[in-house]
Design an enzyme around this catalytic site. Structure first.
Site: not given
Ligand code: 7TS
Length: 406
Positions: A199, A202, A225
């Site tokens: 994953d 980040q 992100k």
């Molecule tokens: N994996 C990690 C490590 C994340 O930090 C996040 C979202 C996701 C998956 C999911 O990403 P999405 O774009 O599909 O939603 N993290 C966060 C956070 O830390 N604060 O708000 C969203």
């Protein structure tokens, strides 16, 4: 010299006041802000190129299709994948992980099998595996962490056995900032014939990523992100394993031929891209990648490291601060609590001083339970943040501490 002034000028949202103070945006792990180049790319797409792709013979359709497929190649180059068809466009990291958990689970996981993950996962890389295991009669095994928030590597290795069907873990923890030794984990798992999903939600915005060097089987991330738009993301998968997986969603685009009684499926990557995709999102993502490449991932990593070191030193000097995640290899975020005070109280006071931080469980409830805390305050830094902004955060925390500890 890192061109911080030029960079800040590229991000319009940063130049505004909240509560009559200059906004300081430290919620970058939740979503990053967008440079004008990304906003302009989306606008340009809708003003000049908008069309459904892969299905028309007319000028606009061909133009939009070509741009979409060019973007796929640029994503391939950005993460150094071998083939463009190993890049699947999704809504984001969450959808990418769900795609793998659902399709892999359906075909490859039997009762008694096991999936290995870690206690530091975001719910997006935890719940899909947990639910798939419950449905398939399989077992989810969870590696722990040490007091610094580093993965218990020996513990994780000890969980991998002949029943393990997949290892799924974060490249970088969204709560602790820990950068996991994913290459070493992939190598250990592969020696035992186990595929690994990373994953990278980040990871990609902070570190240069080379999926061939990591040798991971899957790598997932979200555009929003990494300075791109919301609603677009990527699933990278190795050709061989993607070929073996069944389709995820069914409908247009993902088929080859449809008969009354059966359907044959399209080749990669289209097999996994059912329906009209987010073409504008892909245009924005492409601009974000270009922006990151022009700024330079190595320069970004070095600048953010400097911000992290500065913030860590200054916040550590405040008496009574408790830090969650002090790994030796860490991305640019700090999770903390002021003594025994509640994270929401701290977050609300800091907010009124114009500084956006995140408070709560950060979609990592198993980790909060493990650390026996209700949540943390998280300040996460991007390459448009500055030392001056960190000084404002330090002053805001001192003020909050004064108000809450009276
Ligand atoms: N994996 C990690 C490590 C994340 O930090 C996040 C979202 C996701 C998956 C999911 O990403 P999405 O774009 O599909 O939603 N993290 C966060 C956070 O830390 N604060 O708000 C969203």
């Amino acid at each position: 010299m890192f061109p911080i002034e030029k960079i800040r000028n590229d991000f319009p949202v940063l130049h505004q006041q909240v509560y009559k103070r200059q906004l300081v945006y430290f919620d970058n792990a939740a979503t990053t802000q967008k440079p004008v180049q990304v906003i302009e790319a989306i606008r340009h797409y809708y003003e000049r190129d908008n069309c459904n792709i892969h299905r028309g013979v007319h000028y606009l359709s061909l133009k939009a299709t070509e741009a979409y497929e060019e973007a796929r190649k640029e994503v391939r180059d950005f993460i150094h994948a071998r083939h463009a068809h190993e890049i699947i466009f999704t809504k984001g990291a969450t959808e990418s992980i769900n795609l793998v958990a659902a399709t892999f689970g359906k075909w490859f996981v039997q009762p008694g099998d096991e999936v290995v993950t870690t206690i530091m996962e975001h719910h997006s890389n935890f719940v899909p595996w947990q639910q798939m295991c419950l449905e398939r009669g399989a077992k989810l095994r969870i590696a722990g962490i040490n007091d610094s928030g580093e993965l218990d590597l020996e513990g994780l290795f000890g969980l991998i056995n002949e029943n393990t069907k997949m290892v799924a873990l974060a490249h970088v923890s969204n709560v602790l900032g820990t950068i996991n030794p994913v290459k070493e984990i992939v190598s250990f798992a592969h020696e035992r014939g186990v595929p690994v999903l990373i994953d990278g939600a980040q990871g990609v915005s902070h570190l240069p990523v080379d999926v061939q060097d990591l040798d991971c089987d899957f790598y997932c991330f979200s555009g929003h992100k990494m300075y791109g738009p919301m609603g677009i993301g990527v699933l990278y998968g190795k050709e061989k394993i993607l070929e073996e997986l069944p389709p995820y969603q069914l409908g247009g685009e993902m088929i080859k031929d449809v008969f009354l009684d059966h359907t044959t499926f399209n080749e990669l990557p289209f097999k996994f891209e059912a329906g009209t995709p987010n073409v504008a999102g892909v245009a924005g993502l492409r601009a974000a990648i270009k922006y990151l490449q022009e700024t330079g991932m190595t320069a970004i990593a070095a600048y953010e490291e400097m911000l992290l070191r500065d913030a860590t030193a200054k916040l550590s000097a405040i008496p009574g601060m408790r830090f969650f995640g002090t790994a030796a290899h860490k991305a640019s975020l700090i999770s903390f609590l002021i003594g025994q005070t509640h994270p929401f109280d701290t977050g609300s006071i800091i907010d009124k001083l114009g500084i956006a931080v995140r408070t709560g469980h950060h979609c990592a409830m198993p980790l909060m339970d493990y650390m026996k805390i209700p949540g943390t305050v998280r300040a996460s830094f991007a390459f448009y943040n500055t030392i001056e902004e960190i000084d404002l955060l330090v002053a805001a925390i001192e003020k909050a501490k004064e108000m809450l500890e009276d």
